[in-house]
Design an enzyme around this catalytic site. Structure first.
Site, PDB file in Angstrom:
ATOM      1  N   GLY A  36      -7.356  -7.624  -6.105  1.00 43.00           N
ATOM      2  CA  GLY A  36      -8.281  -8.379  -5.259  1.00 43.00           C
ATOM      3  C   GLY A  36      -8.548  -7.742  -3.908  1.00 43.00           C
ATOM      4  O   GLY A  36      -7.694  -7.079  -3.323  1.00 43.00           O
TER       5      GLY A  36
ATOM      6  N   GLN B 215      -8.299  -1.304 -12.313  1.00 41.64           N
ATOM      7  CA  GLN B 215      -9.355  -2.197 -12.789  1.00 41.64           C
ATOM      8  C   GLN B 215     -10.614  -1.899 -11.978  1.00 41.64           C
ATOM      9  O   GLN B 215     -10.743  -2.332 -10.832  1.00 41.64           O
ATOM     10  CB  GLN B 215      -8.935  -3.661 -12.624  1.00 41.64           C
ATOM     11  CG  GLN B 215      -9.932  -4.666 -13.170  1.00 41.64           C
ATOM     12  CD  GLN B 215      -9.562  -6.105 -12.836  1.00 41.64           C
ATOM     13  OE1 GLN B 215      -8.770  -6.360 -11.920  1.00 41.64           O
ATOM     14  NE2 GLN B 215     -10.151  -7.049 -13.558  1.00 41.64           N
TER      15      GLN B 215
ATOM     16  N   LYS C 103      18.419   8.284  21.390  1.00 39.25           N
ATOM     17  CA  LYS C 103      17.576   8.835  20.335  1.00 39.25           C
ATOM     18  C   LYS C 103      18.351   9.937  19.616  1.00 39.25           C
ATOM     19  O   LYS C 103      18.820  10.872  20.245  1.00 39.25           O
ATOM     20  CB  LYS C 103      16.271   9.382  20.934  1.00 39.25           C
ATOM     21  CG  LYS C 103      15.361  10.105  19.934  1.00 39.25           C
ATOM     22  CD  LYS C 103      15.402  11.592  20.155  1.00 39.25           C
ATOM     23  CE  LYS C 103      14.509  12.333  19.174  1.00 39.25           C
ATOM     24  NZ  LYS C 103      14.615  13.799  19.321  1.00 39.25           N
TER      25      LYS C 103
ATOM     26  N   ASN D 100      16.465  17.387  26.554  1.00 39.36           N
ATOM     27  CA  ASN D 100      16.559  17.901  25.188  1.00 39.36           C
ATOM     28  C   ASN D 100      15.331  18.666  24.709  1.00 39.36           C
ATOM     29  O   ASN D 100      15.381  19.317  23.672  1.00 39.36           O
ATOM     30  CB  ASN D 100      16.825  16.746  24.218  1.00 39.36           C
ATOM     31  CG  ASN D 100      15.745  15.677  24.287  1.00 39.36           C
ATOM     32  OD1 ASN D 100      15.214  15.380  25.349  1.00 39.36           O
ATOM     33  ND2 ASN D 100      15.427  15.081  23.144  1.00 39.36           N
TER      34      ASN D 100
ATOM     35  N   ARG E 199     -11.958 -12.608   2.837  1.00 42.05           N
ATOM     36  CA  ARG E 199     -11.746 -13.464   4.014  1.00 42.05           C
ATOM     37  C   ARG E 199     -10.578 -13.005   4.882  1.00 42.05           C
ATOM     38  O   ARG E 199     -10.416 -13.488   6.006  1.00 42.05           O
ATOM     39  CB  ARG E 199     -11.551 -14.913   3.562  1.00 42.05           C
ATOM     40  CG  ARG E 199     -12.868 -15.591   3.149  1.00 42.05           C
ATOM     41  CD  ARG E 199     -12.644 -17.035   2.793  1.00 42.05           C
ATOM     42  NE  ARG E 199     -12.104 -17.181   1.452  1.00 42.05           N
ATOM     43  CZ  ARG E 199     -11.607 -18.317   0.960  1.00 42.05           C
ATOM     44  NH1 ARG E 199     -11.539 -19.392   1.739  1.00 42.05           N
ATOM     45  NH2 ARG E 199     -11.157 -18.384  -0.261  1.00 42.05           N
TER      46      ARG E 199
END
Length: 468
Positions: A12, A73, A354, A389, A16
């Site tokens: 589908g 489909q 990190k 870094n 909407r």
């Protein structure tokens, strides 16, 4: 080959929804509806799954990434036509049973699926429709039964008489079929279909099976939620609210304390230990495991991460990382992917981690950035420190040994290593390795120019005397 399989209808468009994605990709609790349905099928014992795609099929196929078979489909001509696209898949399970599900019905649950299958087999049915009793049946196909309770037919809303419209038992859109009976009914459905523009209804397969003397019945689900779908964003919100409260209640019954549910959203795939407290504004996304006796929140976000027992996260975001037992983190901390925060670590205000490994009992108290780094045990990191870094091309690693002391406003320019028990002086820019037990001072000497202010008068409000 497994005796059961499933075909999920997911072609589908969902006009909407006003989305550029297939309707089934709309999310409930951050999880696409199609994933809910696949999880329900798998939880009900169905592993072999074929998804019928349609609108923007390439998006859905990429999302599934080969985890399910797919068929396309090209024309959306109804539920019966969609199932026809999967005939070759169904033939591979010719001696078993096939489950038909709607990909936009995320609240269909594993218990209903498995109980319906048991009923289907014990009753010797060729077809079993999963039904539900709803307060407002408008728009749904009605389950019409005989006086002795047997299924007679499924009546669509537009074809129902006034008397039939009063029936509160409706079709969920989910079915168990004997694979042989379904394939035979689909062939008959195709033969009887003379109008090329008319849709093929899967419910007509029930009538075909009954007309051929096959046995069909309805299994009534315990909850009406199994029929719910969403055609627009407002209905999607309602699905989210229903699912959100179901998940919260499940965790509370398992011993998790949620004193106020305001802003609390927990993924259906999250696991949380007993005696953990979840505070307002907390969002837990994806596959998360949270241990016992933790305090999560307020205003925290955890995504695809593992949090061990006794952890406190206050106004903290954790992404694809691991936080070990007893860590105290926050407020205002961001832990980016691939971090491991050790036992009893303290990470304080306005810190970002990190790709970092932080050893047990290390403290990174405030205003620091630790990235691409490996910090050992019992390290004290002062205020305002950073691992430098990135050189503009490569990310480089910083290593700090156990029991080191990193003074306030130290910048560790990677690649660099600070040895065990070493110290860096506050305000240092460390560009070379520091040996164990050493003190590194990397700053210029202080120069004091006495009476400089009175001589230079550098401030706007200290005006120089006018020249006569």
């Amino acid at each position: 080959m497994n005796s059961v399989c499933s075909v999920i209808l997911a072609g589908g468009e969902g006009t909407r929804m006003k989305s550029s994605k297939p309707k089934v990709m709309a999310q409930v609790l951050f999880k696409p509806m199609i994933n809910w349905v696949i999880s329900a099928a798998q939880g009900g014992g169905v592993e072999d799954i074929c998804v019928v795609t349609g609108y923007r099929h390439e998006i859905l196929e990429e999302h599934l990434d080969g985890k399910c078979a797919t068929v396309f489909q090209s024309q959306r001509l109804g539920t019966g036509h969609a199932v026809m696209q999967a005939k070759d898949f169904i033939k591979e399970h010719i001696d078993g049973d096939v489950l038909i599900l709607n990909g936009d019905a995320p609240l269909m649950d594993s218990e209903t699926i498995s109980n319906a299958l048991q009923f289907h087999k014990e009753s010797g049915n060729c077809a079993t429709v999963i039904s539900a009793k709803v307060a407002n049946p408008f728009g749904y196909g009605r389950i019409q039964r005989s006086d002795d309770g047997l299924l007679q037919k499924i009546v669509e809303q537009k074809e129902a008489t006034e008397e039939q419209k009063k029936i509160d038992e409706v079709n969920s859109g989910a079915f168990w079929f004997s694979a042989k009976a379904l394939l035979s009914a689909l062939d008959t459905l195709a033969e009887n279909h003379t109008d090329a523009s008319k849709e093929y209804y899967l419910t007509d397969a029930i009538e075909i099976i009954l007309s051929k003397g096959g046995k069909a019945a309805a299994f009534t689900a315990k909850t009406a939620d199994v029929v719910l779908g969403a055609n627009d964003r407002a209905q999607l919100y309602e699905l989210n609210e229903i699912a959100r409260k179901q998940i919260l209640v499940k965790h509370m019954k398992n011993g998790v304390s949620i004193p106020c549910i305001d802003g609390v959203i927990i993924s259906p795939d999250a696991e949380i230990g007993a005696d953990t407290q979840i505070l307002p504004g907390t969002i837990i996304k994806g596959n998360c495991t949270i241990g016992k006796e933790c305090e999560i929140g307020p205003n925290s976000l955890i995504e695809n991460s593992v949090v061990h027992d006794g952890v406190e996260l206050n106004s903290t975001q954790v992404y694809s990382s691991e936080v070990k037992a007893g860590a105290h983190i926050g407020p205002f901390v961001r832990i980016r992917p691939d971090c491991v925060v050790g036992e009893n670590v303290r990470v304080g205000n306005f810190v970002e981690l990190k790709n970092a490994r932080i050893g047990e009992k290390t403290s990174v108290s405030h205003l620091s950035y630790i990235g691409d780094a490996e910090f050992g045990k019992n390290i004290n990191v002062g205020c305002g420190c950073a691992t430098v870094n990135f050189n503009g091309r490569d990310k480089n690693k910083t290593i700090v040994g156990d029991n080191a002391f990193i003074g306030c406003s130290t910048y560790l320019v990677a690649p660099v290593e600070v040895g065990e028990n070493a110290f860096t002086a506050a305000g240092s820019v460390i560009t070379e390795d520091v040996p164990k037990d050493a003190l590194a001072i990397a700053r210029s000497r202080q120069v004091v120019k006495e009476d400089w202010v009175n001589k230079v008068k550098p401030y706007r409000w200290q005006k120089k005397e006018e020249t006569k």
